[in-house]
Design an enzyme around this catalytic site. Structure first.
Site, PDB file in Angstrom:
ATOM      1  N   GLY A 242      26.202  45.791  39.061  1.00 44.90           N
ATOM      2  CA  GLY A 242      27.121  45.493  40.158  1.00 44.90           C
ATOM      3  C   GLY A 242      26.370  45.139  41.422  1.00 44.90           C
TER       4      GLY A 242
ATOM      5  N   GLY B  46      28.423  44.431  44.367  1.00 41.91           N
ATOM      6  CA  GLY B  46      29.333  44.561  45.499  1.00 41.91           C
ATOM      7  C   GLY B  46      28.640  45.405  46.551  1.00 41.91           C
ATOM      8  N   LEU B  47      29.405  45.880  47.527  1.00 42.81           N
ATOM      9  CA  LEU B  47      28.731  46.626  48.594  1.00 42.81           C
ATOM     10  C   LEU B  47      28.038  47.864  48.061  1.00 42.81           C
ATOM     11  CD1 LEU B  47      31.080  45.959  51.567  1.00 42.81           C
ATOM     12  CD2 LEU B  47      28.645  45.472  51.415  1.00 42.81           C
TER      13      LEU B  47
ATOM     14  N   GLY C 289      26.822  48.379  44.834  1.00 44.89           N
ATOM     15  CA  GLY C 289      25.682  48.019  43.987  1.00 44.89           C
ATOM     16  C   GLY C 289      24.556  47.376  44.772  1.00 44.89           C
TER      17      GLY C 289
ATOM     18  N   HIS D 226      49.331  48.542  48.341  1.00 51.83           N
ATOM     19  CA  HIS D 226      49.158  48.210  49.758  1.00 51.83           C
ATOM     20  C   HIS D 226      50.446  47.606  50.301  1.00 51.83           C
ATOM     21  CE1 HIS D 226      47.503  46.698  53.431  1.00 51.83           C
ATOM     22  NE2 HIS D 226      46.287  47.107  53.131  1.00 51.83           N
TER      23      HIS D 226
ATOM     24  N   SER E 100      45.718  41.957  55.998  1.00 56.39           N
ATOM     25  CA  SER E 100      44.986  43.186  56.338  1.00 56.39           C
ATOM     26  C   SER E 100      45.824  44.222  57.097  1.00 56.39           C
ATOM     27  CB  SER E 100      43.782  42.811  57.190  1.00 56.39           C
ATOM     28  OG  SER E 100      43.235  43.954  57.771  1.00 56.39           O
TER      29      SER E 100
ATOM     30  N   ARG F 262      49.049  53.989  53.701  1.00 54.44           N
ATOM     31  CA  ARG F 262      49.597  52.921  52.854  1.00 54.44           C
ATOM     32  C   ARG F 262      50.674  53.402  51.889  1.00 54.44           C
ATOM     33  NH1 ARG F 262      43.755  49.983  51.820  1.00 54.44           N
ATOM     34  NH2 ARG F 262      43.585  49.306  53.976  1.00 54.44           N
TER      35      ARG F 262
ATOM     36  N   HIS G 242      46.385  47.246  44.968  1.00 53.37           N
ATOM     37  CA  HIS G 242      45.277  46.859  45.844  1.00 53.37           C
ATOM     38  C   HIS G 242      43.964  47.585  45.542  1.00 53.37           C
ATOM     39  CE1 HIS G 242      43.248  45.691  49.497  1.00 53.37           C
ATOM     40  NE2 HIS G 242      43.098  46.942  49.861  1.00 53.37           N
TER      41      HIS G 242
ATOM     42  N   GLU H 143      33.809  51.871  44.217  1.00 50.81           N
ATOM     43  CA  GLU H 143      35.204  52.004  43.770  1.00 50.81           C
ATOM     44  C   GLU H 143      35.299  52.469  42.320  1.00 50.81           C
ATOM     45  OE1 GLU H 143      37.747  48.707  44.859  1.00 50.81           O
ATOM     46  OE2 GLU H 143      39.376  49.462  43.597  1.00 50.81           O
TER      47      GLU H 143
HETATM   48  C1  LIG Z   1      41.696  41.798  49.749  1.00 52.68           C
HETATM   49  C2  LIG Z   1      40.984  43.094  49.947  1.00 52.68           C
HETATM   50  C3  LIG Z   1      40.656  43.519  51.221  1.00 52.68           C
HETATM   51  C4  LIG Z   1      40.015  44.731  51.412  1.00 52.68           C
HETATM   52  N1  LIG Z   1      39.700  45.118  52.685  1.00 52.68           N
HETATM   53  C5  LIG Z   1      39.065  46.294  52.870  1.00 52.68           C
HETATM   54  C6  LIG Z   1      38.705  46.714  54.186  1.00 52.68           C
HETATM   55  O1  LIG Z   1      38.963  46.035  55.168  1.00 52.68           O
HETATM   56  N2  LIG Z   1      38.067  47.892  54.313  1.00 52.68           N
HETATM   57  C7  LIG Z   1      37.754  48.685  53.256  1.00 52.68           C
HETATM   58  O2  LIG Z   1      37.160  49.740  53.444  1.00 52.68           O
HETATM   59  N3  LIG Z   1      38.048  48.285  51.995  1.00 52.68           N
HETATM   60  C8  LIG Z   1      38.700  47.124  51.789  1.00 52.68           C
HETATM   61  N4  LIG Z   1      39.018  46.741  50.507  1.00 52.68           N
HETATM   62  C9  LIG Z   1      38.514  47.519  49.366  1.00 52.68           C
HETATM   63  C10 LIG Z   1      37.038  47.193  49.153  1.00 52.68           C
HETATM   64  O3  LIG Z   1      36.815  45.821  49.368  1.00 52.68           O
HETATM   65  C11 LIG Z   1      36.546  47.538  47.750  1.00 52.68           C
HETATM   66  O4  LIG Z   1      36.969  48.814  47.403  1.00 52.68           O
HETATM   67  C12 LIG Z   1      35.037  47.508  47.688  1.00 52.68           C
HETATM   68  O5  LIG Z   1      34.555  46.285  48.186  1.00 52.68           O
HETATM   69  C13 LIG Z   1      34.518  47.741  46.275  1.00 52.68           C
HETATM   70  O6  LIG Z   1      33.138  47.597  46.277  1.00 52.68           O
HETATM   71  P1  LIG Z   1      32.279  47.909  44.974  1.00 52.68           P
HETATM   72  O7  LIG Z   1      30.872  47.581  45.328  1.00 52.68           O
HETATM   73  O8  LIG Z   1      32.575  49.264  44.497  1.00 52.68           O
HETATM   74  O9  LIG Z   1      32.833  46.906  43.867  1.00 52.68           O
HETATM   75  P2  LIG Z   1      32.986  45.298  43.839  1.00 52.68           P
HETATM   76  O10 LIG Z   1      32.818  44.684  45.172  1.00 52.68           O
HETATM   77  O11 LIG Z   1      34.259  45.049  43.104  1.00 52.68           O
HETATM   78  O12 LIG Z   1      31.774  44.813  42.974  1.00 52.68           O
HETATM   79  C14 LIG Z   1      31.733  44.992  41.595  1.00 52.68           C
HETATM   80  C15 LIG Z   1      30.448  44.394  41.087  1.00 52.68           C
HETATM   81  O13 LIG Z   1      30.298  44.744  39.718  1.00 52.68           O
HETATM   82  C16 LIG Z   1      29.989  43.588  38.949  1.00 52.68           C
HETATM   83  N5  LIG Z   1      30.513  43.811  37.606  1.00 52.68           N
HETATM   84  C17 LIG Z   1      31.747  44.209  37.234  1.00 52.68           C
HETATM   85  N6  LIG Z   1      31.784  44.394  35.893  1.00 52.68           N
HETATM   86  C18 LIG Z   1      30.561  44.098  35.423  1.00 52.68           C
HETATM   87  C19 LIG Z   1      29.967  44.109  34.131  1.00 52.68           C
HETATM   88  N7  LIG Z   1      30.641  44.504  33.046  1.00 52.68           N
HETATM   89  N8  LIG Z   1      28.680  43.709  34.020  1.00 52.68           N
HETATM   90  C20 LIG Z   1      27.957  43.322  35.103  1.00 52.68           C
HETATM   91  N9  LIG Z   1      28.461  43.339  36.359  1.00 52.68           N
HETATM   92  C21 LIG Z   1      29.743  43.717  36.508  1.00 52.68           C
HETATM   93  C22 LIG Z   1      30.621  42.442  39.687  1.00 52.68           C
HETATM   94  O14 LIG Z   1      29.941  41.257  39.349  1.00 52.68           O
HETATM   95  C23 LIG Z   1      30.369  42.873  41.138  1.00 52.68           C
HETATM   96  O15 LIG Z   1      29.066  42.490  41.504  1.00 52.68           O
HETATM   97  C24 LIG Z   1      39.685  45.534  50.303  1.00 52.68           C
HETATM   98  C25 LIG Z   1      40.029  45.115  49.016  1.00 52.68           C
HETATM   99  C26 LIG Z   1      40.686  43.927  48.838  1.00 52.68           C
HETATM  100  C27 LIG Z   1      41.099  43.533  47.464  1.00 52.68           C
END
Ligand SMILES: Cc1cc2nc3c(=O)[nH]c(=O)nc-3n(C[C@H](O)[C@H](O)[C@H](O)COP(=O)(O)OP(=O)(O)OC[C@H]3O[C@@H](n4cnc5c(N)ncnc54)[C@H](O)[C@@H]3O)c2cc1C
Length: 666
Positions: A48, A50-51, A53, A274, A292, A345, A427, A451
């Site tokens: 991962g 995302g923020l 990972g 949401h 938002s 929410r 959401h 998450e």
């Molecule tokens: C529209 C929207 C707006 C939001 N706004 C806010 C906000 O303003 N403030 C706030 O605090 N939160 C907000 N959130 C929630 C927040 O964005 C997420 O909870 C957070 O970004 C999740 O981060 P993460 O790193 O856990 O996962 P993600 O960002 O979902 O990253 C998952 C990663 O895992 C990888 N991955 C997934 N499965 C596999 C696999 N099998 N093999 C290899 N790689 C894989 C993907 O490629 C990705 O790199 C918002 C959510 C949405 C939908």
């Protein structure tokens, strides 16, 4: 449906002894660390980018570990986190409005309806301030006041302003910060980046996570990767519901792979709906768009007071701007005077549903309420409002062809602007892979962050706290806690992937793909996924009952059969096959759907995002049952997807906060 009675085993969440405010500090002082010279001997897989990972991979690389970092997108910076709009919380108290670490801790525990682990949330609040400093140092362009100080706005469930933001693109800017650190480590040779690789399975050797099987999504080939520890940061399972605000690629397959190997899955029923999303407008949609929560700082939510006006709106005979102030029901301000439009929410979503169910919906489907900026524009001017929310207004206009900043009517000298129409949508998912205080799952050497774990939000997440948790886990918590585990591993040499465990894991993954390709049915992946989403929304959605959940479980079993016998995947396994990739994820979404329903059926109470109609107050508020359900529900896989999982309880212990009924009225 027989409920699961096997619930006697308590689990050890390894929370250190001592008063809550000292737990994390004590912990850091007493835990085992890896000698800097030994770090380069240890390999860590981080799945991962995302923020959670990206921050973890960059930090672990910076510390000297060898990191292998995977994502399914073509670049780490396309992870779903980039969509986050509104902001990130921290207890800096820059506004001098009485904020503190304790207050952020308290708000988060209360916001989660007293179902989060207290010690974890305290730690989260404690490191929140470090996150802002870290991101500012990386150059994240947070909004600033005229005098240069970082600006804040308010989010739901809080009476202070503690949300740091970068316009409506906070996730993107934070991810760019993390991504630049990650790139520095890639350049330094400490992180190897594997883009367009999808983890299909985790490899367990002697009870410990020692590697993964990943599919190269471009060549279609399976590849093996070994490491001393595996961290999954693969996001939430909101797309189980098909329509959600999540990116299309969000999936729960990595989490399900861990679950099938015995990692407990905690609180799956806690799904966040949401309140402010653009309403569904037809059955051809595959995605919903979030407006938002930050908009609720200045936007006021309302429906007409008179049912006749609502009927005219539904028939398209009048517009929202035709209804004058005195005929509007600002129902959140009416019901929750202390928090008004900024209630959490779950509360705002249920209130919208209640109005729409009573016939006061404002669009042709009757499933929408207004979010109106007229008062704020009249007070502050359109320029100020556009400065705050310009990109969100543009996004809304692009999708609906309505400009919320446009003057639409003037009645008795009062100017009315076009209101937005909004409705609740799936959401975020508070449930996830169970982790202990060190973020280690119930499988040794397997960690879960962001998450995809269940840790900090209880039954309802407050706005702007997912980014806080993801970055807390990635920058500040995991890089410490994983060392406790790794300090015992320095004598273990690098692993070979030529072992029987890797052979067996790869064979299993290959057999699953062969099986999917061999079905040769008639239905596309999306059509089955859409049906899954309908079942989930209808029977396991915003309001749940014993009957609806039993119906859902029955329908999900039928749907699994349909998937297994009537799925059609075009093309071959060689090279890129997006339909095959989607089918692989859909199988897991179906299992996930069942898990959500099992958990919701077991929890005979309403709390946070989990609303059982049988358990509500006379005013329609969620009614908890602390005597019987003050625990984290952990589900253990029972060997195959068809069999019901086993419930294991982790009792909650609160020592700093008094558990009481949530009140946003006074
Ligand atoms: C529209 C929207 C707006 C939001 N706004 C806010 C906000 O303003 N403030 C706030 O605090 N939160 C907000 N959130 C929630 C927040 O964005 C997420 O909870 C957070 O970004 C999740 O981060 P993460 O790193 O856990 O996962 P993600 O960002 O979902 O990253 C998952 C990663 O895992 C990888 N991955 C997934 N499965 C596999 C696999 N099998 N093999 C290899 N790689 C894989 C993907 O490629 C990705 O790199 C918002 C959510 C949405 C939908």
């Amino acid at each position: 449906m027989e409920e699961n009675k096997n619930n006697a085993q308590p689990i050890d969440s390894k929370i250190p002894e001592g008063p809550i405010a000292e737990k994390w500090t004590n912990y850091k002082a007493h835990q085992k660390l890896v000698n800097p010279a030994n770090k380069r001997k240890l390999d860590i897989i981080v799945v991962g980018t995302g923020l959670a990972g990206a921050s973890a991979a960059a930090t672990l690389g910076e510390m000297g570990f060898n990191v292998l970092n995977f994502c399914i997108q073509d670049s780490p910076r396309r992870a779903h986190s980039i969509a986050a709009q509104g902001g990130i919380n921290a207890a800096k108290n820059y506004q001098n409005d009485g904020d503190s670490v304790y207050r952020l801790f308290y708000d988060t525990v209360k916001g989660g309806d007293y179902r989060a682990r207290e010690a974890n949330v305290y730690r989260l609040a404690e490191v929140s301030n470090n996150i802002i400093d870290q991101c500012v140092a990386q150059g994240v362009p947070f909004a600033r006041e005229y005098g240069g100080l970082l600006a804040n706005r308010s989010f739901g469930g809080a009476q202070v302003s503690r949300t740091f933001y970068a316009k409506g693109q906070t996730g993107q800017q934070l991810l760019l910060g993390a991504y630049s650190s990650l790139n520095r480590m890639i350049h330094a040779g400490k992180v190897k980046s594997y883009n367009r690789y999808e983890m299909h399975d985790v490899v367990i050797i002697d009870g410990r996570a020692r590697g993964i099987i990943a599919k190269n999504l471009v060549t279609g080939k399976l590849e093996r990767f070994a490491a001393h520890a595996v961290v999954i940061a693969t996001g939430g399972y909101g797309n189980t519901y098909f329509l959600s605000t999540n990116a299309m690629g969000c999936n729960c397959s990595a989490a399900m792979a861990c679950y099938r190997h015995g990692a407990y899955f905690a609180n799956p029923a806690y799904v966040q709906i949401h309140p402010t999303c653009i309403p569904v407008h037809g059955d051809k949609q595959s995605k919903l768009t979030l407006m938002s929560e930050s908009l609720r700082n200045d936007g006021r939510i309302w429906v007409p007071k008179n049912i006749e006006d609502a009927k005219k709106l539904q028939a398209g005979q009048i517009k929202g701007s035709d209804i004058p102030e005195e005929e509007r029901d600002y129902y959140l301000e009416r019901r929750y005077p202390a928090f008004g439009n900024l209630v959490p929410r779950d509360v705002a979503s249920r209130a919208a549903k209640e109005r729409c169910d009573k016939g006061y919906g404002v669009n042709n489907t009757g499933k929408a309420v207004f979010l109106d900026f007229s008062e704020a524009i009249n007070r502050l001017g359109i320029d100020v409002i556009r400065q705050r929310y310009g990109n969100l207004f543009d996004m809304y206009e692009e999708i609906t062809d309505v400009n919320p900043g446009e003057l639409a009517n003037e009645i008795n000298g009062v100017k009315y602007y076009n209101p937005m129409m909004i409705y609740p949508a799936i959401h975020y998912t508070m449930g996830g892979i169970w982790v202990d205080y060190e973020l280690q799952t119930s499988i040794k050497g397997l960690f879960a962050i962001g998450e995809c774990n269940f840790s900090d939000h209880g039954a309802n997440r407050l706005g702007a706290s997912a980014l806080m948790q993801g970055l807390a886990d990635g920058y500040f918590v995991l890089p410490y806690t994983i060392q406790n585990y790794l300090s015992d591993q320095i004598t273990v040499p690098h692993f070979s992937t030529d072992s029987k465990e890797f052979d067996e894991a790869e064979k299993r993954v290959q057999a699953n793909l062969d099986n999917l390709m061999s079905i040769h049915g008639k239905r596309s992946v999306d059509s089955i996924h859409k049906e899954l989403g309908n079942v989930m929304w209808e029977y396991v959605g915003m309001a749940r009952t014993k009957e609806s959940l039993e119906t859902a479980l029955k329908k999900l079993k039928e749907l699994r059969k349909e998937f297994e016998t009537n799925l059609f995947i075009p093309g071959t396994q060689e090279g890129m096959n997006i339909e095959l990739d989607k089918a692989f994820r859909l199988r897991d979404f179906i299992t996930m759907g069942e898990l959500i329903a099992y958990d919701a059926l077991n929890r005979h109470e309403s709390c946070g995002g989990h609303f059982r109609e049988e358990h509500q107050t006379e005013e329609g508020e969620a009614k908890r049952d602390d005597e019987n359900f003050f625990y984290v529900a952990c589900w253990k896989y029972n060997g195959n997807d068809e069999t019901a999982p086993t419930l294991i309880k982790e009792p909650l212990h609160y020592e700093a906060i008094k558990v009481q009924t949530r009140n946003y009225k006074s």
